[in-house]
Design an enzyme around this catalytic site. Structure first.
Site, short mmCIF file in Angstrom:
data_model
loop_
_atom_site.label_atom_id
_atom_site.label_comp_id
_atom_site.label_asym_id
_atom_site.label_seq_id
_atom_site.Cartn_x
_atom_site.Cartn_y
_atom_site.Cartn_z
N GLU A 34 0.82 -1.21 0.00
CA GLU A 34 0.00 0.00 0.00
C GLU A 34 0.85 1.26 0.00
O GLU A 34 0.45 2.30 -0.55
CB GLU A 34 -0.95 0.00 1.20
CG GLU A 34 -1.93 1.15 1.25
CD GLU A 34 -2.91 1.17 0.08
OE1 GLU A 34 -3.47 2.26 -0.19
OE2 GLU A 34 -3.11 0.11 -0.56
N HIS A 36 3.71 1.75 -1.62
CA HIS A 36 4.05 2.02 -3.02
C HIS A 36 2.84 2.53 -3.80
O HIS A 36 2.95 3.47 -4.60
CB HIS A 36 4.55 0.74 -3.72
CG HIS A 36 5.79 0.15 -3.14
ND1 HIS A 36 5.79 -1.02 -2.43
CD2 HIS A 36 7.08 0.56 -3.19
CE1 HIS A 36 7.02 -1.32 -2.07
NE2 HIS A 36 7.83 -0.37 -2.51
#
Length: 282
Positions: A34, A36
């Site tokens: 999440e 990234h």
């Protein structure tokens, strides 16, 4: 979303994308989580097209680090990026990035000293080198990095400024706040290495950091607060601590006076996993 693996194909695609709007780059080593994807969403909100690179860079791993074990899941990562609306995935091989005879390294002094720079010799040379190459390969108008790797962000901005880069300019290198799990642990691809028990213990790291920051805000001496923080981390089940330090948020110089504009930096090891975190003093 297209995937390209050669420089020739990348340049053809980015030339076409750039012709119709601003281009952003989100460099990653894959095993996307999440954190990234938050970078990708932020990039999509500010640019017409977003290129995401996935490259496990061998030059930023030391001889006893986890290069071979680093998680690689390109098919899953591609599905996640497509769902987020990324325009292009740049997934080169090591030979494409570092062809035979490659002999150049970029070293950024000052901000790379201490913290992870002291504990991972050569790491930031590898980071600066690969990011400079990614910038030259993609030629983005802006680039997005997570603030969990705060020292890395400082190194990249310094490198871009010192080398007069324009694609992107140093001012267009954006830091995005840390994304945390429900228990406060900073999201990291290395969290997957933790056992169930280690993962439970790891949540003590950000909790202890918040307590230290609260103590400092109430006037505690820096040395006392940092000593207590180290003790709390080890008591929680961590095996060792690489560093617990207060540094200037911009220059990363050690703090010897007022705490305004500083951040708390921690790196600690649990089992075979090294976790890092940082928080601003408020």
């Amino acid at each position: 979303m297209k995937t390209v693996t050669t420089l020739e194909a990348l340049r053809a695609e980015t030339d076409q994308l750039r012709a119709s709007g601003r281009l952003a780059l989100v460099p990653t080593m894959g095993a996307l989580h999440e954190g990234h994807l938050t970078l990708v969403r932020k990039a999509c909100s500010e640019a017409r097209h977003v290129v995401v690179s996935i490259f496990v860079n061998p030059k930023q791993f030391g001889p006893n680090e986890d290069l071979d074990a680093y998680p690689r899941q390109l098919a899953r990562d591609r599905e996640l990026l497509e769902a987020e609306g990324a325009s292009l995935l740049w997934a080169p091989t090591p030979d494409e990035v570092y062809p035979a005879g490659y002999a150049t390294t970029i070293s950024v002094e000052g901000v790379s000293a201490g913290l992870c720079g002291a504990n991972r010799p050569g790491h930031f040379d590898g980071v600066a080198t690969v990011v400079c190459k990614l910038f030259n390969q993609v030629r983005p108008d802006m680039a997005f990095f997570g603030e969990k790797d705060w020292q890395q962000l400082a190194v990249i901005r310094r490198m871009a400024r010192d080398l007069d880069l324009q694609f992107p300019h140093a001012d267009a290198i954006r830091g995005v706040p840390i994304v945390r799990e429900g228990d406060g642990l900073a999201m990291s691809s290395r969290n997957a290495y933790l056992s169930v028990e280690q993962r439970r213990q790891a949540a003590a790291l950000p909790a202890a950091m918040r307590r230290a920051i609260a103590a400092l805000a109430k006037g505690a001496e820096s040395a006392t607060a940092l000593e207590q923080l180290s003790s709390d981390i080890l008591k929680a089940g961590f095996d060792s601590i690489d560093y617990v330090e207060l540094r200037d948020a911009e220059t990363l110089a050690p703090i010897h006076g007022p705490l305004d504009g500083s951040r708390l930096f921690v790196a600690a090891r649990i089992g075979g996993t090294r976790l890092i975190d940082n928080m601003p003093l408020v």
